[in-house]
Write a protein that holds these residues in place. Structure first.
Motif, short mmCIF file in Angstrom:
data_model
loop_
_atom_site.label_atom_id
_atom_site.label_comp_id
_atom_site.label_asym_id
_atom_site.label_seq_id
_atom_site.Cartn_x
_atom_site.Cartn_y
_atom_site.Cartn_z
N HIS A 94 0.83 -1.21 0.00
CA HIS A 94 0.00 0.00 0.00
C HIS A 94 0.87 1.26 0.00
O HIS A 94 0.53 2.24 -0.68
N ALA A 97 2.16 1.73 -3.49
CA ALA A 97 1.11 2.22 -4.39
C ALA A 97 0.76 3.68 -4.14
O ALA A 97 0.28 4.37 -5.04
N SER A 98 1.00 4.15 -2.93
CA SER A 98 0.63 5.53 -2.59
C SER A 98 1.67 6.55 -3.06
O SER A 98 1.39 7.75 -3.07
N HIS A 102 4.97 5.60 -7.97
CA HIS A 102 4.96 4.16 -7.64
C HIS A 102 6.37 3.56 -7.74
O HIS A 102 6.53 2.40 -8.08
N CYS A 154 6.33 -5.83 -9.68
CA CYS A 154 7.06 -4.61 -10.04
C CYS A 154 7.87 -4.80 -11.32
O CYS A 154 8.12 -5.92 -11.74
N LEU A 167 5.98 -0.23 -9.21
CA LEU A 167 4.82 -1.10 -9.09
C LEU A 167 4.09 -1.17 -10.43
O LEU A 167 3.91 -0.17 -11.11
N ARG A 169 1.24 -1.35 -13.24
CA ARG A 169 -0.03 -0.61 -13.36
C ARG A 169 -1.21 -1.45 -12.90
O ARG A 169 -2.15 -0.94 -12.28
N VAL A 172 -1.44 -1.40 -9.08
CA VAL A 172 -1.93 -0.11 -8.61
C VAL A 172 -3.44 -0.01 -8.85
O VAL A 172 -4.20 0.39 -7.97
N ASN A 176 -6.51 0.35 -6.09
CA ASN A 176 -7.33 1.56 -6.12
C ASN A 176 -8.75 1.29 -6.56
O ASN A 176 -9.55 2.21 -6.67
#
Length: 182
Positions: A94, A97-98, A102, A154, A167, A169, A172, A176
């Motif tokens: 997480h 991803a934040s 990334h 990754c 990371l 796509r 992610v 999300n």
């Protein structure tokens, strides 16, 4: 009398049982039920389940236009293993991803989550290996020696001093999505 079969099949745990004359086989990915079938006998239900798993796997691989898993595939794999992996690995995922781009190193992720670098690397790699196995996704990058398992989550961007992990796509997007992996 109740009968039961319990076997490993790739990343799945297959359980077949009879109860009151009804024969069913169920495939679990981690702790999440992914497929259920019925049959005339335990053996028939188990065989049908394996055939359907292989058909689903072939369809999943054929649907990958670019060879990379979709966000839905990642979401299913992450949800299936959520309770079986270290909470630290999910925290790092997480955190990764934040980040705006990334992009991070494992050492930076470990520090941001206040973890020991070796333990963080081991936890993140275990998560990546489980996801890669579940998705039948094991990309190879010869410039990466021991971290090949991380390639399922990754891509690598060799930097000046330390390798930067970006990371994917699909990961992610899976994190999300409206039903977030927690």
């Amino acid at each position: 009398m109740n009968e039961r079969m319990d076997v490993r099949y790739g990343p799945y745990r297959l359980v077949a049982a009879s109860y009151k004359g009804d024969f069913q086989a169920v495939a679990y990915l981690g702790r999440q039920e992914t497929l259920r079938v019925s049959g005339q006998s335990l053996v028939e239900a188990m065989a049908d389940l394996q055939v359907r798993i292989e058909a689903n796997r072939a369809a999943m691989l054929a649907a990958r236009g670019d060879g990379e898993p979709s966000p839905e595939e990642y979401r299913t794999a992450l949800e299936g293993y959520r309770r079986l992996v270290s909470p630290d690995a999910l925290t790092m995922l997480h955190q990764h991803a934040s980040l705006p781009d990334h992009r991070s190193t494992i050492s930076e992720l470990a520090r941001s989550c206040r973890l020991d670098a070796d333990a963080a690397h081991k936890a993140y790699t275990q998560l990546a290996r489980l996801v890669g196995d579940a998705l039948t996704f094991r990309p190879v990058d010869k410039s990466v020696s021991r971290d090949r398992a991380l390639l399922s989550l990754c891509t690598i961007d060799p930097g000046e001093h330390d390798n930067q992990w970006v990371l994917r796509r699909g990961v992610v997007a899976a994190l999300n999505a409206p039903l977030q992996i927690q």
